[in-house]
Scaffold this active site. Sequence first.
Site, PDB file in Angstrom:
ATOM      1  N   LYS A  25       1.049  -1.143  -0.104  1.00  0.00           N
ATOM      2  CA  LYS A  25       0.132  -0.085   0.001  1.00  0.00           C
ATOM      3  C   LYS A  25       0.948   1.339   0.036  1.00  0.00           C
ATOM      4  O   LYS A  25       1.593   1.327   0.707  1.00  0.00           O
ATOM      5  CB  LYS A  25      -0.912   0.148   1.341  1.00  0.00           C
ATOM      6  CG  LYS A  25      -2.217   0.733   1.137  1.00  0.00           C
ATOM      7  CD  LYS A  25      -3.113   0.077   0.267  1.00  0.00           C
ATOM      8  CE  LYS A  25      -4.454   0.571   0.390  1.00  0.00           C
ATOM      9  NZ  LYS A  25      -5.544  -0.126  -0.295  1.00  0.00           N
ATOM     10  N   THR A  70      -3.548  -5.202   0.937  1.00  0.00           N
ATOM     11  CA  THR A  70      -3.034  -3.910   0.928  1.00  0.00           C
ATOM     12  C   THR A  70      -3.901  -3.104   1.821  1.00  0.00           C
ATOM     13  O   THR A  70      -3.338  -2.203   2.433  1.00  0.00           O
ATOM     14  CB  THR A  70      -2.908  -3.269  -0.431  1.00  0.00           C
ATOM     15  OG1 THR A  70      -4.324  -2.957  -0.834  1.00  0.00           O
ATOM     16  CG2 THR A  70      -1.985  -4.276  -1.400  1.00  0.00           C
ATOM     17  N   HIS A 260      20.490  28.630 -10.653  1.00  0.00           N
ATOM     18  CA  HIS A 260      21.477  29.700 -11.250  1.00  0.00           C
ATOM     19  C   HIS A 260      20.589  30.954 -10.819  1.00  0.00           C
ATOM     20  O   HIS A 260      19.643  31.286 -10.908  1.00  0.00           O
ATOM     21  CB  HIS A 260      21.674  29.370 -12.534  1.00  0.00           C
ATOM     22  CG  HIS A 260      22.218  27.912 -13.008  1.00  0.00           C
ATOM     23  ND1 HIS A 260      23.314  27.745 -12.479  1.00  0.00           N
ATOM     24  CD2 HIS A 260      21.717  27.208 -13.722  1.00  0.00           C
ATOM     25  CE1 HIS A 260      23.879  26.665 -13.093  1.00  0.00           C
ATOM     26  NE2 HIS A 260      22.626  26.140 -13.846  1.00  0.00           N
TER      27      HIS A 260
END
EC number: 1.7.3.3
Length: 311
Positions: A25, A70, A260
Amino acid sequence: MTIADTTVETSSQTKVVLGDSQYGKAEVHVVRVTRDTDRHEIEDLTVVSQLHGDFDSCYYEGDNSHVVPTDTQKNTVFGFAREGIGSPEDFLIRLGRHFTSEFEWVTGGRWGARQATWSRIPVAGEGHDHSFFRGGTGAETRTAVVKIVGDKTHVVAGLEDLAVLKTTQSGFVGYPVDRYTTLPETTDRILATNVTARWLYNRTDIDFNEVFASVRTIMLEAFTNHYSRALQETQYIMGRAVLEAHPEIDEIKFSMPNLHHFVVDLEPFGQDNPNEVFYAAHSPYGLIEGTLRREGLGDTAAIWQGIPAYV
């Protein structure tokens, strides 16, 4: 063709077999509030649970007898949170050891977490007891991954999006120049990056919260306390400082964009610009990734498999 006619054999000469597999999960977002006093504490984790083991019959035959749902994994996260979270590393170790001991065919797995940090909203100069905001100190995301393979438990901690910037004490000179080079050399520039780092522990009997706080502080101080001739050099200095301070860490991996900042030409407006006004470019950007490890450390590639590891 009916479902019963399906086979894993594609021809009489070729047989398809199962390779590495895992399931579980993802994105289980759990928020736990500790409210045993009027001053509440909040813990915010997004967890993934993935199991390794004997699941072949599910793939080959659709037999779910070894498939821990799950949904059960999700519920286990919430149930364990009720007992307390603590550090994300300790929480994941508890989860992993639960699944590998509760179900004999689960031989290991990978459990990961991202921890969001909430800061107290200041009211009259004091942090409020039960109101919080995202941002400020700790705005980065803390990460943790626990892998269990047989009787071995591996812990990888880290952080993402630790935004740092220094307005001077950085330069970039001496690089190769060819016909495509337009970048001017500079000995005084802004150095900015968002640090993503992950480090590998060599044991589990430590205070993960304490070490995380120390590693974060060390990286910030190392970023600050030198003249940077290249982001690569800064990355090395940061990683070396962590490994020198913490013998329980064997390896640290970085991914750091060079964000930058270009000096704007203000001459067309009749103004000078003594390194005060910059254009912050969001893309493209340099991407500096590296691994710092203890000399003589063996092959750790299998531990990093399935974990974003950069290089």
